[in-house]
Write a protein that holds these residues in place. Sequence first.
Motif: not given
Length: 147
Positions: A70-75, A104-111
């Motif tokens: 939900t936080r990534l929806a508007d990134v 850098q935007q504050g989301f830690d997602v595995d590549r």
Amino acid sequence: MEIILKQDIKSLGEKDDIVNVKPGYGRNYLIPQGFGALATPSAKKVLAENLKQAAFKQDKIKKDAEGIATRLADVKLSIGAKAGETGKIFGAVNTIMIADALKQQGFDVDRRRITFETEPKFVGEYIANLNLHKEVKVKVPFAVVAE
């Protein structure tokens, strides 16, 4: 003879299934090879408790993934790359760059959980697919800009 499987066996069942097998197959193959264990009443209780705890953990992981989704929806990301006069990128834009931009935007997602709908070869707009959970997938738009 009832056996609790410790791993997936193609013709028999999946991990943590309780299956009926012939006594010789269970005693001489499954148990010595470590593929199964006897399904005693106490072992069944332990299995039920383990499955309940695993379901609770999976539910928590899924809720966390939905929160991130939900936080990534508007990134919208912008990735800089060297490009020629025609707009063709020198090198490649890869999942590591997307993961760094998300960090850098504050989301830690595995590549390893990031894929592309189409490989970015030119300057322009693209979509990255993020597989946060087996049931939670997010599409994140990103722009490749010339440096």
